[in-house]
Design a protein around this motif. Sequence first.
Motif, short mmCIF file in Angstrom:
data_model
loop_
_atom_site.label_atom_id
_atom_site.label_comp_id
_atom_site.label_asym_id
_atom_site.label_seq_id
_atom_site.Cartn_x
_atom_site.Cartn_y
_atom_site.Cartn_z
N THR A 96 2.07 1.53 -9.18
CA THR A 96 1.49 1.71 -7.85
C THR A 96 2.48 1.29 -6.77
N ALA A 97 3.21 0.20 -7.01
CA ALA A 97 4.23 -0.23 -6.05
C ALA A 97 5.29 0.85 -5.88
N CYS A 98 5.71 1.47 -6.97
CA CYS A 98 6.71 2.56 -6.91
C CYS A 98 6.16 3.76 -6.14
N LEU A 99 4.91 4.10 -6.39
CA LEU A 99 4.31 5.24 -5.70
C LEU A 99 4.19 4.98 -4.20
N ILE A 100 3.80 3.79 -3.82
CA ILE A 100 3.68 3.45 -2.40
C ILE A 100 5.05 3.48 -1.74
N TYR A 101 6.06 2.94 -2.43
CA TYR A 101 7.42 2.97 -1.89
C TYR A 101 7.88 4.41 -1.70
N ALA A 102 7.67 5.24 -2.70
CA ALA A 102 8.09 6.65 -2.60
C ALA A 102 7.34 7.35 -1.46
N LEU A 103 6.06 7.09 -1.32
CA LEU A 103 5.28 7.70 -0.25
C LEU A 103 5.81 7.28 1.12
N LEU A 104 6.05 6.00 1.30
CA LEU A 104 6.53 5.52 2.59
C LEU A 104 7.94 6.03 2.89
N ILE A 106 9.46 8.89 1.55
CA ILE A 106 9.57 10.34 1.61
C ILE A 106 8.67 10.93 2.71
N LYS A 107 7.40 10.59 2.67
CA LYS A 107 6.45 11.18 3.61
C LYS A 107 6.64 10.66 5.03
N PHE A 108 6.78 9.33 5.16
CA PHE A 108 6.85 8.73 6.48
C PHE A 108 8.27 8.39 6.92
N ARG A 109 9.24 8.67 6.08
CA ARG A 109 10.68 8.50 6.37
C ARG A 109 11.02 7.11 6.89
N LEU A 110 10.43 6.09 6.29
CA LEU A 110 10.77 4.73 6.67
C LEU A 110 12.14 4.37 6.10
N PRO A 111 12.85 3.46 6.76
CA PRO A 111 14.12 3.00 6.19
C PRO A 111 13.87 2.24 4.89
N LYS A 112 14.94 2.00 4.14
CA LYS A 112 14.79 1.37 2.82
C LYS A 112 14.09 0.02 2.87
N TRP A 113 14.28 -0.72 3.96
CA TRP A 113 13.63 -2.02 4.06
C TRP A 113 12.21 -1.90 4.58
N GLY A 114 11.83 -0.77 5.16
CA GLY A 114 10.54 -0.60 5.81
C GLY A 114 9.32 -0.83 4.94
N PRO A 115 9.26 -0.25 3.74
CA PRO A 115 8.07 -0.44 2.92
C PRO A 115 7.82 -1.89 2.50
N ARG A 116 8.84 -2.74 2.55
CA ARG A 116 8.64 -4.14 2.17
C ARG A 116 7.99 -4.93 3.29
N TRP A 117 8.21 -4.56 4.53
CA TRP A 117 7.80 -5.37 5.66
C TRP A 117 6.31 -5.69 5.70
N PRO A 118 5.38 -4.74 5.56
CA PRO A 118 3.96 -5.09 5.63
C PRO A 118 3.54 -6.06 4.53
N ARG A 119 4.14 -5.95 3.35
CA ARG A 119 3.76 -6.84 2.26
C ARG A 119 4.12 -8.27 2.61
N ARG A 120 5.28 -8.51 3.20
CA ARG A 120 5.66 -9.87 3.57
C ARG A 120 4.70 -10.42 4.61
N ARG A 121 4.31 -9.61 5.56
CA ARG A 121 3.40 -10.07 6.59
C ARG A 121 2.01 -10.37 6.03
N SER A 122 1.54 -9.54 5.12
CA SER A 122 0.18 -9.72 4.61
C SER A 122 0.08 -10.89 3.65
N CYS A 123 1.20 -11.40 3.16
CA CYS A 123 1.17 -12.53 2.23
C CYS A 123 1.18 -13.85 2.95
#
Length: 134
Positions: A96-104, A106-123
Amino acid sequence: MDPSAPGRTARLLAMVRRHRVFAAAFGVGAVLRLVTMLGYGPAMWFNDSYEYVSVALHPRPHPIRPDGYSFWLMLLQPFHSFTLLTFTQHLMGLATACLIYALLRIKFRLPKWGPRWPRRRSCSTPTRSSSSRW
């Protein structure tokens, strides 16, 4: 087959190099899941666990619970192992983590560090996040 084409290992290493930050976070997550799995041997039971196991042992539609998890239990029933069940759940979490990373990425064109950012904030702890504008 073209002998000059890179092998699977070379392609895997190239992909890991391209996504270093995610690979590091994925590795840490896999180690934490392994430690958790070994620390909480074979499975933790919750109030709905008995209902899912009951439906897996005696197949019938449950009026409240979704049938997908009970079906998964039925598939793993021949192995008679809650450890295997827990292991597959951890693998699904990593997938699921891989799928979310790929979605963010490919679909939303976030930079490589982008998909990690919300997880750090939510923790963050509730006391820290209550003062933020999140």
